[in-house]
Motif scaffolding. Structure first.
Motif, mmCIF file in Angstrom:
data_model
loop_
_atom_site.group_PDB
_atom_site.id
_atom_site.type_symbol
_atom_site.label_atom_id
_atom_site.label_comp_id
_atom_site.label_asym_id
_atom_site.label_seq_id
_atom_site.Cartn_x
_atom_site.Cartn_y
_atom_site.Cartn_z
ATOM 1 N N ALA A 372 11.473 -8.365 -43.393
ATOM 2 C CA ALA A 372 11.144 -6.964 -43.679
ATOM 3 C C ALA A 372 12.356 -6.085 -43.928
ATOM 4 C CB ALA A 372 10.337 -6.374 -42.521
ATOM 5 N N SER A 373 13.552 -6.548 -43.587
ATOM 6 C CA SER A 373 14.726 -5.678 -43.633
ATOM 7 C C SER A 373 15.632 -5.946 -44.833
ATOM 8 C CB SER A 373 15.536 -5.810 -42.337
ATOM 9 O OG SER A 373 16.001 -7.138 -42.164
ATOM 10 N N THR A 374 15.192 -6.763 -45.773
ATOM 11 C CA THR A 374 15.946 -6.974 -47.010
ATOM 12 C C THR A 374 15.118 -6.449 -48.184
ATOM 13 O OG1 THR A 374 15.073 -9.226 -47.140
ATOM 14 C CG2 THR A 374 17.261 -8.950 -46.163
ATOM 15 N N PRO A 375 15.737 -6.218 -49.334
ATOM 16 C CA PRO A 375 15.041 -5.521 -50.426
ATOM 17 C C PRO A 375 13.860 -6.268 -51.038
ATOM 18 C CG PRO A 375 17.425 -5.385 -50.696
ATOM 19 C CD PRO A 375 17.175 -6.362 -49.601
ATOM 20 N N GLY A 376 13.734 -7.564 -50.816
ATOM 21 C CA GLY A 376 12.676 -8.319 -51.465
ATOM 22 C C GLY A 376 11.286 -7.789 -51.174
ATOM 23 N N LEU A 377 10.983 -7.524 -49.898
ATOM 24 C CA LEU A 377 9.662 -7.018 -49.531
ATOM 25 C C LEU A 377 9.418 -5.656 -50.175
ATOM 26 C CD1 LEU A 377 7.046 -7.256 -47.883
ATOM 27 C CD2 LEU A 377 8.255 -6.135 -45.987
ATOM 28 N N LEU A 378 10.445 -4.814 -50.197
ATOM 29 C CA LEU A 378 10.292 -3.479 -50.776
ATOM 30 C C LEU A 378 9.994 -3.566 -52.273
ATOM 31 C CD1 LEU A 378 13.218 -1.620 -48.967
ATOM 32 C CD2 LEU A 378 10.816 -1.785 -48.281
ATOM 33 N N LEU A 379 10.704 -4.454 -52.982
ATOM 34 C CA LEU A 379 10.453 -4.623 -54.407
ATOM 35 C C LEU A 379 9.061 -5.200 -54.661
ATOM 36 C CD1 LEU A 379 13.973 -5.944 -55.475
ATOM 37 C CD2 LEU A 379 12.916 -3.813 -56.232
ATOM 38 N N ALA A 380 8.610 -6.089 -53.779
ATOM 39 C CA ALA A 380 7.251 -6.626 -53.907
ATOM 40 C C ALA A 380 6.214 -5.517 -53.711
ATOM 41 C CB ALA A 380 7.035 -7.744 -52.891
ATOM 42 N N ILE A 381 6.464 -4.640 -52.748
ATOM 43 C CA ILE A 381 5.561 -3.508 -52.535
ATOM 44 C C ILE A 381 5.517 -2.624 -53.780
ATOM 45 C CG2 ILE A 381 5.273 -1.354 -51.234
ATOM 46 C CD1 ILE A 381 6.380 -2.880 -48.772
ATOM 47 N N VAL A 382 6.693 -2.375 -54.357
ATOM 48 C CA VAL A 382 6.747 -1.560 -55.578
ATOM 49 C C VAL A 382 5.961 -2.238 -56.698
ATOM 50 C CG1 VAL A 382 8.244 -0.646 -57.386
ATOM 51 C CG2 VAL A 382 8.916 -0.426 -54.987
ATOM 52 N N ALA A 383 6.142 -3.557 -56.850
ATOM 53 C CA ALA A 383 5.430 -4.291 -57.912
ATOM 54 C C ALA A 383 3.918 -4.153 -57.747
ATOM 55 C CB ALA A 383 5.836 -5.766 -57.885
ATOM 56 N N ILE A 384 3.428 -4.269 -56.517
ATOM 57 C CA ILE A 384 1.983 -4.163 -56.265
ATOM 58 C C ILE A 384 1.491 -2.735 -56.511
ATOM 59 C CG2 ILE A 384 0.215 -4.326 -54.481
ATOM 60 C CD1 ILE A 384 1.908 -6.637 -53.271
ATOM 61 N N LEU A 385 2.272 -1.756 -56.070
ATOM 62 C CA LEU A 385 1.901 -0.356 -56.303
ATOM 63 C C LEU A 385 1.842 -0.031 -57.798
ATOM 64 C CD1 LEU A 385 3.959 1.511 -53.537
ATOM 65 C CD2 LEU A 385 1.482 1.165 -53.600
ATOM 66 N N VAL A 386 2.829 -0.537 -58.542
ATOM 67 C CA VAL A 386 2.854 -0.308 -59.987
ATOM 68 C C VAL A 386 1.630 -0.951 -60.643
ATOM 69 C CG1 VAL A 386 4.093 -0.807 -62.131
ATOM 70 C CG2 VAL A 386 5.355 -0.036 -60.121
ATOM 71 N N ALA A 387 1.285 -2.151 -60.197
ATOM 72 C CA ALA A 387 0.108 -2.826 -60.745
ATOM 73 C C ALA A 387 -1.156 -2.009 -60.494
ATOM 74 C CB ALA A 387 -0.025 -4.218 -60.130
#
Length: 554
Positions: A372-387
């Motif tokens: 949870a503390s590296t950017p990967g999860l955050l970018l995945a959240i952004v990808a899902i939100l954008v979708a």
């Protein structure tokens, strides 16, 4: 069965620091020769160089075979998670814009700022890329900037090498100042002693990088026609870095520099317009390596429907979300909560056995699963939100993710093997041997201090890791010859120009532009710039230890 005793790395196993360093250089030279000279595919070059590092670790540095295997395995796993995971999610986020049909709106939106691709190239790669580095790091800026440059008409290779060259200046204060913070912590110094020096050294690069970017994008014409913009951006970015890095807000240095520079750039383009903008479009779009990129085909000129305010907003939604999500995640309480979820896993074969050079428990005794503390999860959240916002179905969204996983199989092998190489070299003592050899230069050492940072980032792909490796050594040399803060700060600064030729960065750029296996071609295009910029940093660092530039020190 023999039980492994604790292993403590020896920085001079050959009895001669020169010989020990020469042995340690073999994997590094092998990577440069196989990738840049022999043009091997990156995953082959990475595996070959890793195997040489393993042989050196066992034969010369006396590291037990089982430990070499264990640290290699942990390095490979770390390469996959979090590094490949971050790259995968960054590209996934971008691909959502493609499959949603919003890609062309993004391109048109950029051209509302300026119709000159060179101006946009600096804005996207240098300013917006700097903001992404400040918030995320871990290679995400190179991936995102590369695809954004392709969106405004850059050829694939030109986009990749532009992104790599621009991703230098912000690195020392990337990930909200983590590299300089770890440099100070490792050297047992106050971070406010280190940050101003690193900020001032890298501020000098700000006056150089924009002009190199113009030359790279459009040669002599780019320099002649756009130099005022390069000067304004470089000066603004550099002055802001100088001021903020010397304050208690040092960790926000790149955020301030990027935001202020974008504001100044937009204002400047309202009163200044470059010549030859339309003529530059086909030049920046022309392939750098046609054998890889294919022949140049000019984009057809089509009548475009006028952009509405809503379409402009929707086009930039992914990047607004990136800034918003990462900004929230970097707030102290949120960051602490995410960090608290890290899972430390004792690593078999290393736990309780691997020591660092000081005889303390090495950090690689445990693997930290930072889900949870590296950017990967955050970018995945952004990808899902954008979708969700773009009304892309979850099925299409995750099919695209799986397609990217399949495309990245060789990139995963490359990054995994390169990080395994870094772990073996670091844990066996090879990296330290190189540092000790260079540190023996005596009075001229301030002129060489940035080289350690360059080596550290080339090997590890991370300025933070390079500072952890060498800041203690830099501080020790500083205690003997003086200029302690300068040497530690120079280490962090030197690392930024090693980032562009790190095999990790090359693999990320190659994958982002959709030409997996092009790492050797990219390396040949950027390696000379890396050496030139390193030489410049060495001169600046050295002169700061003399009356010539001593006035620059805080």
């Amino acid at each position: 069965m023999t039980v492994l005793a604790g292993f403590q790395p020896n920085s001079n196993p050959m009895g001669s620091q020169v010989l020990s360093a020469l042995v340690a250089m073999i994997p590094i030279i092998a990577m440069l020769v196989t990738l840049g000279g022999l043009r091997w595919r990156a995953h082959y070059a990475g595996l070959f160089s890793w195997s040489l590092a393993c042989i050196a670790a066992v034969a010369a540095y006396k590291m037990p075979v089982a430990m070499v295997a264990a640290t290699s395995a942990q390095g490979f796993v770390y390469g996959i998670f979090p590094i490949v995971w971050i790259l995968l999610t960054a590209i996934w986020m971008y691909q959502v814009t493609v499959i949603s049909g919003r890609f062309d709106d993004l391109r048109q939106t950029f051209f509302l700022i300026s119709d000159d691709p060179r101006v946009l190239g600096i804005l996207i790669s240098f300013c917006f890329g700097g903001l992404l580095e400040a918030l995320a790091g871990f290679g995400a800026p190179v991936a995102i900037v590369t695809v954004m440059l392709i969106a405004v008409g850059f050829s694939k290779m030109r986009a990749a090498i532009t992104a790599l060259l621009a991703n230098t200046v912000p690195v020392a204060f990337g990930a909200v100042g983590l590299p300089v913070l770890m440099a100070a912590k490792t050297a047992n110094m106050d971070v406010l002693e280190i940050a101003p020096i690193t900020g001032r050294i890298t501020a000098a690069l700000c006056l150089v990088i924009p002009f190199l970017l113009l030359a790279l994008m459009d040669g002599k014409k780019g320099l002649v026609e756009c130099w005022p913009f390069g000067l304004v951006i470089g000066f603004t970015f550099g002055v802001t870095k100088w001021i903020v890095s010397s304050s208690a807000l040092y960790n926000l240095t790149e955020i301030f520099a990027a935001v202020v520079s974008v504001g100044v750039a937009i204002a400047f383009t309202r009163v200044w317009h470059p010549k030859g903008s339309s003529e530059a479009v086909p030049r920046v779009g022309r392939p750098v390596v046609p054998s890889l990129e294919g022949e140049y085909v000019p984009a057809p000129v089509e009548a475009k429907e006028a952009l509405t305010g809503n379409r402009i907003f929707m086009a930039v939604v992914p990047y607004i979300l990136v800034i918003a999500v990462f900004g929230i995640a970097n707030l102290a309480p949120v960051a602490a909560a995410a960090k608290s979820t890290d899972i430390k896993i004792p690593w078999p074969g290393l736990s309780g056995q691997l020591m660092d050079s000081a005889g303390k428990a090495a950090s690689h005794q445990n693997y930290t699963f930072a889900w949870a503390s590296t950017p990967g999860l955050l970018l995945a959240i952004v990808a899902i939100l954008v979708a969700v916002i773009y009304k892309v179905s979850m099925k299409d969204l995750f099919v695209e993710l799986w397609n990217n996983v399949k495309k990245m199989k060789f990139t995963m092998l490359t990054i995994g093997s390169v990080v395994a190489l870094a772990y073996v070299m670091g844990d066996s003592g090879q990296t330290l041997a190189l540092g000790m050899w260079i540190a023996g230069a005596g009075a001229i050492y301030p002129f060489l201090a940035p080289i350690l940072g360059w080596i550290g980032v080339y090997v590890t792909g991370s300025d933070t890791s390079a500072n952890i490796l060498f800041s203690g050594l830099q501080a020790g040399v500083g205690d003997q010859i003086g200029h302690k803060a300068l040497l530690v700060g120079s280490n962090a600064a030197g690392g930024v120009v090693g980032k562009m030729i790190s095999p990790q960065s090359l693999a990320i750029a190659s994958t982002a532009m959709g030409l997996a296996g092009a790492e050797s071609a990219i390396l040949r295009k950027v390696i000379a710039w890396s050496f030139v910029l390193l030489a410049l940093l060495c001169v600046i660092s050295g002169l700061m230890s003399t009356p010539v530039l001593a006035w620059v020190l805080p």
